[in-house]
Design a protein around this motif. Structure first.
Motif, mmCIF file in Angstrom:
data_model
loop_
_atom_site.group_PDB
_atom_site.id
_atom_site.type_symbol
_atom_site.label_atom_id
_atom_site.label_comp_id
_atom_site.label_asym_id
_atom_site.label_seq_id
_atom_site.Cartn_x
_atom_site.Cartn_y
_atom_site.Cartn_z
ATOM 1 N N GLU A 1 10.866 8.665 7.053
ATOM 2 C CA GLU A 1 9.993 8.973 8.587
ATOM 3 C C GLU A 1 9.130 8.894 8.114
ATOM 4 O O GLU A 1 7.985 8.194 9.522
ATOM 5 C CB GLU A 1 10.449 10.147 8.751
ATOM 6 C CG GLU A 1 12.171 10.614 9.419
ATOM 7 C CD GLU A 1 12.144 11.632 9.318
ATOM 8 O OE1 GLU A 1 11.730 12.801 9.691
ATOM 9 O OE2 GLU A 1 12.762 12.268 10.225
ATOM 10 N N SER A 2 8.002 9.273 7.101
ATOM 11 C CA SER A 2 6.875 9.019 6.606
ATOM 12 C C SER A 2 6.182 7.808 6.465
ATOM 13 O O SER A 2 5.006 7.443 7.665
ATOM 14 C CB SER A 2 6.519 10.002 5.793
ATOM 15 O OG SER A 2 6.623 9.005 4.532
ATOM 16 N N LEU A 3 7.136 6.834 6.637
ATOM 17 C CA LEU A 3 6.541 5.421 6.025
ATOM 18 C C LEU A 3 6.300 4.930 7.696
ATOM 19 O O LEU A 3 5.687 4.186 7.826
ATOM 20 C CB LEU A 3 7.568 4.506 5.491
ATOM 21 C CG LEU A 3 7.464 4.763 4.093
ATOM 22 C CD1 LEU A 3 8.605 4.251 3.124
ATOM 23 C CD2 LEU A 3 5.933 4.664 3.153
ATOM 24 N N SER A 4 7.496 5.391 8.785
ATOM 25 C CA SER A 4 7.551 5.045 10.224
ATOM 26 C C SER A 4 7.833 5.669 11.275
ATOM 27 O O SER A 4 9.411 6.456 11.241
ATOM 28 C CB SER A 4 9.015 3.529 9.956
ATOM 29 O OG SER A 4 8.997 3.238 11.345
ATOM 30 N N PRO A 5 6.428 6.288 11.179
ATOM 31 C CA PRO A 5 7.120 7.235 12.101
ATOM 32 C C PRO A 5 8.086 7.406 13.840
ATOM 33 O O PRO A 5 9.093 7.721 14.002
ATOM 34 C CB PRO A 5 6.018 7.838 13.073
ATOM 35 C CG PRO A 5 5.289 7.557 12.000
ATOM 36 C CD PRO A 5 5.624 6.241 11.568
ATOM 37 N N ASP B 1 0.944 -1.193 0.068
ATOM 38 C CA ASP B 1 -0.211 -0.114 -0.043
ATOM 39 C C ASP B 1 0.822 1.422 0.226
ATOM 40 O O ASP B 1 0.503 2.501 -0.017
ATOM 41 C CB ASP B 1 -1.037 -0.030 1.052
ATOM 42 C CG ASP B 1 -0.019 -0.093 2.685
ATOM 43 O OD1 ASP B 1 0.756 0.088 2.032
ATOM 44 O OD2 ASP B 1 -0.860 0.446 3.576
ATOM 45 N N VAL B 2 2.286 0.993 0.175
ATOM 46 C CA VAL B 2 3.074 2.539 -0.503
ATOM 47 C C VAL B 2 3.161 2.632 -2.151
ATOM 48 O O VAL B 2 3.246 2.278 -3.087
ATOM 49 C CB VAL B 2 4.211 2.007 0.618
ATOM 50 C CG1 VAL B 2 3.868 2.290 1.672
ATOM 51 C CG2 VAL B 2 5.030 0.934 -0.204
ATOM 52 N N ASP B 3 3.449 3.567 -1.928
ATOM 53 C CA ASP B 3 3.965 4.039 -3.436
ATOM 54 C C ASP B 3 4.769 3.383 -4.396
ATOM 55 O O ASP B 3 4.966 2.583 -5.107
ATOM 56 C CB ASP B 3 3.373 5.265 -3.168
ATOM 57 C CG ASP B 3 3.329 5.991 -3.386
ATOM 58 O OD1 ASP B 3 1.851 6.044 -3.450
ATOM 59 O OD2 ASP B 3 2.971 7.703 -3.028
ATOM 60 N N HIS B 4 6.153 2.847 -3.462
ATOM 61 C CA HIS B 4 7.389 2.305 -4.197
ATOM 62 C C HIS B 4 7.105 0.797 -4.519
ATOM 63 O O HIS B 4 8.120 -0.135 -5.209
ATOM 64 C CB HIS B 4 8.739 2.630 -3.842
ATOM 65 C CG HIS B 4 8.677 1.778 -2.540
ATOM 66 N ND1 HIS B 4 8.504 2.174 -1.541
ATOM 67 C CD2 HIS B 4 8.569 0.788 -2.056
ATOM 68 C CE1 HIS B 4 8.528 1.757 -0.159
ATOM 69 N NE2 HIS B 4 9.257 1.248 -0.691
#
Length: 237
Positions: free
Chosen positions: A94-98, A70-73
């Protein structure tokens, strides 16, 4: 001679007593040292035990997010778009894993560092087996005078067909695997794009009146390669 022997015997007791005291002192020193070392080791192990689960949780979460569909790459589960993955930034991570925000980390692909912040040496590493996908654009030329078909490999979901008849030649139909892809009884010319089955190898044929001209079929089949993704996360600041 008897007196000399008695003196010798009387001196043996104190000498042995002093030796025993020295041995006892050495033993106590060794015991204290061992206890101190054991306490230090236990303290270090406790600190590592408290730290490692947090590091491992963050490293595992980041590794899971890097391969999530479900992520863009990521094209599909465990299949990563190579160009988009290699373009990831620290902000993207950082946006993927805070949880990674205040920690040093390193992301490697087959031992090659892709992205790094700080020095996570000595941190916790997590690995994932992944597949890297790349779109490899190819153009296949079908000369109407010489060819009756061209074969396009699977793993392409779209074809760009450029029809360039010459003189009095007229192309009426383009087929893939005996299915009509493009048709115009008045003649096809120019460029058109059409969707095709992604999993099938495609055999492209042309119905034409005349033999002058070319049909060019451009496809972007996906090529893949297995790789090892390694995520290392260090202690938080």
């Amino acid at each position: 001679m008897t007196q000399g022997t008695d003196v010798g015997r009387r001196q043996t007791g104190p000498i042995r007593g002093q030796a025993n005291m020295v041995s006892l002192a050495v033993a106590l020193l060794l015991l204290v040292g061992a206890a101190g070392s054991a306490i230090a080791i236990a303290h270090g192990s406790l600190a590592a035990a408290e730290r490692d689960p947090a590091e491992r949780n963050v490293a595992t979460d980041l590794a899971d997010r890097l391969v999530s569909p479900d992520v863009d790459h990521v094209r599909r589960e465990n299949v990563l778009d190579r160009s988009e993955t290699e373009a990831l930034s620290v902000d993207d991570v950082e946006s993927l894993s805070p949880g990674i925000e205040d920690r040093p980390f390193r992301i490697r692909i087959d031992g090659r560092t892709l992205l790094e912040r700080g020095d996570p040496s000595g941190g916790t590493s997590v690995e994932r087996l992944v597949v890297f996908a790349t779109d490899d654009e190819r153009t296949y030329r079908l000369d109407l005078e010489e060819d009756d078909a061209v074969t396009v490999p699977r793993r392409t979901d779209e074809l760009r067909v450029t029809i360039a008849p010459e003189n009095d030649t007229m192309v009426s139909t383009i087929r893939i695997n005996d299915r009509v892809l493009l048709h115009d009884p008045g003649g096809l010319e120019g460029t058109a794009t059409a969707s095709v089955p992604w999993t099938a190898t495609l055999r492209v044929t042309v119905d034409a009146e005349g033999t002058d001209g070319v049909v060019a079929i451009t496809a972007t089949p996906e090529t893949t390669a297995k790789a090892r993704l390694e995520v290392t996360v260090g202690a938080g600041g």
